[in-house]
Design a protein around this motif. Structure first.
Motif, mmCIF file in Angstrom:
data_model
loop_
_atom_site.group_PDB
_atom_site.id
_atom_site.type_symbol
_atom_site.label_atom_id
_atom_site.label_comp_id
_atom_site.label_asym_id
_atom_site.label_seq_id
_atom_site.Cartn_x
_atom_site.Cartn_y
_atom_site.Cartn_z
ATOM 1 N N ILE A 1 0.981 -10.745 8.249
ATOM 2 C CA ILE A 1 2.086 -9.874 8.644
ATOM 3 C C ILE A 1 1.903 -8.526 7.981
ATOM 4 C CG2 ILE A 1 4.583 -9.568 8.631
ATOM 5 C CD1 ILE A 1 4.722 -12.675 8.304
ATOM 6 N N LEU A 2 1.947 -7.474 8.800
ATOM 7 C CA LEU A 2 1.847 -6.100 8.316
ATOM 8 C C LEU A 2 3.122 -5.372 8.717
ATOM 9 C CD1 LEU A 2 -1.738 -5.807 9.592
ATOM 10 C CD2 LEU A 2 -1.166 -5.472 7.219
ATOM 11 N N SER A 3 3.877 -4.933 7.744
ATOM 12 C CA SER A 3 5.103 -4.196 8.042
ATOM 13 C C SER A 3 4.953 -2.788 7.482
ATOM 14 C CB SER A 3 6.318 -4.896 7.439
ATOM 15 O OG SER A 3 6.167 -5.039 6.053
ATOM 16 N N GLY A 4 5.264 -1.814 8.314
ATOM 17 C CA GLY A 4 5.036 -0.423 7.961
ATOM 18 C C GLY A 4 6.286 0.306 7.543
ATOM 19 N N MET B 1 5.690 10.930 -2.501
ATOM 20 C CA MET B 1 4.740 10.128 -1.726
ATOM 21 C C MET B 1 4.100 9.023 -2.554
ATOM 22 S SD MET B 1 2.874 12.978 0.634
ATOM 23 C CE MET B 1 1.537 11.887 1.019
ATOM 24 N N ILE B 2 3.992 9.207 -3.867
ATOM 25 C CA ILE B 2 3.402 8.175 -4.720
ATOM 26 C C ILE B 2 4.229 6.893 -4.678
ATOM 27 C CG2 ILE B 2 3.019 7.584 -7.155
ATOM 28 C CD1 ILE B 2 1.918 10.390 -7.537
ATOM 29 N N TYR B 3 5.535 7.014 -4.515
ATOM 30 C CA TYR B 3 6.417 5.839 -4.509
ATOM 31 C C TYR B 3 6.827 5.401 -3.102
ATOM 32 C CZ TYR B 3 6.586 6.790 -9.437
ATOM 33 O OH TYR B 3 6.226 7.005 -10.734
ATOM 34 N N MET B 4 6.253 6.003 -2.059
ATOM 35 C CA MET B 4 6.605 5.678 -0.685
ATOM 36 C C MET B 4 5.659 4.598 -0.149
ATOM 37 S SD MET B 4 6.844 8.252 2.564
ATOM 38 C CE MET B 4 8.073 9.275 1.791
ATOM 39 N N VAL B 5 6.195 3.449 0.213
ATOM 40 C CA VAL B 5 5.378 2.346 0.725
ATOM 41 C C VAL B 5 4.932 2.675 2.144
ATOM 42 C CG1 VAL B 5 5.355 -0.093 1.347
ATOM 43 C CG2 VAL B 5 6.558 0.643 -0.699
ATOM 44 N N HIS B 6 3.611 2.661 2.363
ATOM 45 C CA HIS B 6 3.068 2.914 3.694
ATOM 46 C C HIS B 6 3.135 1.644 4.531
ATOM 47 C CE1 HIS B 6 -0.563 4.171 6.328
ATOM 48 N NE2 HIS B 6 0.553 4.546 6.881
ATOM 49 N N TYR B 7 2.588 0.558 3.994
ATOM 50 C CA TYR B 7 2.749 -0.737 4.655
ATOM 51 C C TYR B 7 2.576 -1.862 3.644
ATOM 52 C CZ TYR B 7 -2.383 -1.082 4.941
ATOM 53 O OH TYR B 7 -3.716 -1.139 4.655
ATOM 54 N N GLN C 1 0.865 -1.178 0.000
ATOM 55 C CA GLN C 1 0.000 0.000 0.000
ATOM 56 C C GLN C 1 0.906 1.234 0.000
ATOM 57 O OE1 GLN C 1 -3.480 0.353 0.302
ATOM 58 N NE2 GLN C 1 -3.743 -1.832 0.017
ATOM 59 N N TYR C 2 0.686 2.115 -0.954
ATOM 60 C CA TYR C 2 1.519 3.296 -1.089
ATOM 61 C C TYR C 2 0.839 4.499 -0.467
ATOM 62 C CZ TYR C 2 4.302 0.456 -4.198
ATOM 63 O OH TYR C 2 5.093 -0.533 -4.700
ATOM 64 N N LEU C 3 1.639 5.357 0.143
ATOM 65 C CA LEU C 3 1.127 6.472 0.926
ATOM 66 C C LEU C 3 0.427 7.526 0.081
ATOM 67 C CD1 LEU C 3 0.999 7.442 3.811
ATOM 68 C CD2 LEU C 3 3.166 8.582 3.495
ATOM 69 N N GLY C 4 0.943 7.842 -1.077
ATOM 70 C CA GLY C 4 0.417 8.963 -1.840
ATOM 71 C C GLY C 4 -0.480 8.603 -2.991
ATOM 72 N N ARG C 5 -1.004 7.383 -3.066
ATOM 73 C CA ARG C 5 -1.782 6.975 -4.230
ATOM 74 C C ARG C 5 -3.287 7.004 -4.030
ATOM 75 N NH1 ARG C 5 1.674 2.152 -7.103
ATOM 76 N NH2 ARG C 5 3.616 3.321 -7.181
ATOM 77 N N ASP C 6 -3.765 7.546 -2.934
ATOM 78 C CA ASP C 6 -5.196 7.664 -2.717
ATOM 79 C C ASP C 6 -5.722 8.840 -3.535
ATOM 80 O OD1 ASP C 6 -7.664 7.054 -1.626
ATOM 81 O OD2 ASP C 6 -7.379 8.421 0.064
ATOM 82 N N ALA C 7 -6.731 8.590 -4.364
ATOM 83 C CA ALA C 7 -7.212 9.587 -5.326
ATOM 84 C C ALA C 7 -7.749 10.847 -4.658
ATOM 85 C CB ALA C 7 -8.290 8.967 -6.210
ATOM 86 N N SER D 1 8.110 1.908 12.057
ATOM 87 C CA SER D 1 6.932 1.169 12.508
ATOM 88 C C SER D 1 7.307 -0.248 12.913
ATOM 89 C CB SER D 1 5.883 1.102 11.403
ATOM 90 O OG SER D 1 5.512 2.386 11.005
ATOM 91 N N LYS D 2 6.624 -0.734 13.917
ATOM 92 C CA LYS D 2 6.861 -2.103 14.348
ATOM 93 C C LYS D 2 6.115 -3.069 13.448
ATOM 94 C CE LYS D 2 7.788 -1.344 19.178
ATOM 95 N NZ LYS D 2 7.452 -1.720 20.545
ATOM 96 N N LEU D 3 6.676 -4.233 13.293
ATOM 97 C CA LEU D 3 6.058 -5.307 12.532
ATOM 98 C C LEU D 3 4.870 -5.842 13.323
ATOM 99 C CD1 LEU D 3 6.663 -7.228 9.997
ATOM 100 C CD2 LEU D 3 7.540 -8.768 11.715
ATOM 101 N N VAL D 4 3.718 -5.998 12.663
ATOM 102 C CA VAL D 4 2.526 -6.532 13.323
ATOM 103 C C VAL D 4 2.249 -7.910 12.748
ATOM 104 C CG1 VAL D 4 0.059 -6.204 13.690
ATOM 105 C CG2 VAL D 4 1.573 -4.221 13.667
#
Length: 162
Positions: A77-80, A61-67, A11-17, A84-87
């Motif tokens: 597994i969710l890694s941020g 931000m378009i290329y920055m991975v959020h998690y 999921q990328y941080l800056g790709r929400d329309a 961020s801590k690994l969940v």
């Protein structure tokens, strides 16, 4: 040693329309103010610099991975981002898996591991989410662009655990 995952999504941080639209409206305002402000040169240059700066930050931000969401055999597994801590969510403890809309709001802020009202939220973009309920009654809400695939992968992994 290659590991095969049942599901993997970034999921990328800056790709929400909606937030791209908000940033572009801000850029448009800056460039219109730059064009209309003919007398005062320093403030005119400031509008131009801010507009270009917002465009550059938006592109980064378009290329920055959020998690990243990964379903392996036993865990979700969710890694941020960097700090961020690994969940890890043990799929053995999950009782209910549902695909529902993330929220009724038009604008939703990106969140990672937000604990609120007995729910833990993970969201970066999109409209749908997978709602997981564990044996303790805790609800995990995981936003995804491919929520149907994520739910199917979780169900498949749960069936393998039995």
């Amino acid at each position: 040693m290659s590991t095969q995952f049942l599901f993997q999504e970034k999921q990328y941080l800056g790709r929400d329309a909606t937030w791209i639209s908000v940033r572009m409206i801000l850029v448009l305002f800056c460039f219109v103010a730059y064009y209309l402000n003919l007398e005062d040169l320093p403030s005119r240059q400031l509008f131009f610099i801010v507009g270009v700066g917002v465009i550059i930050v938006s592109l980064i931000m378009i290329y920055m991975v959020h998690y990243k969401t990964v379903v392996d055999g036993k865990n979700l597994i969710l890694s941020g981002l960097w700090s961020s801590k690994l969940v890890k969510i043990d799929l053995y403890n999950i009782e209910k898996v549902e695909c529902k809309p993330y929220s009724t709001f038009v604008f939703n802020n990106p969140v990672y591991n937000l604990h609120k009202n007995g729910k833990i939220r993970f969201y970066s973009g999109g409209k749908d989410a997978v709602w997981l309920t564990d044996k303790d009654g805790l609800t995990y809400i995981i936003g995804s662009h491919r929520s149907e695939e994520l739910a199917q992968a979780i169900m498949k992994a749960k069936e393998r655990l039995k």
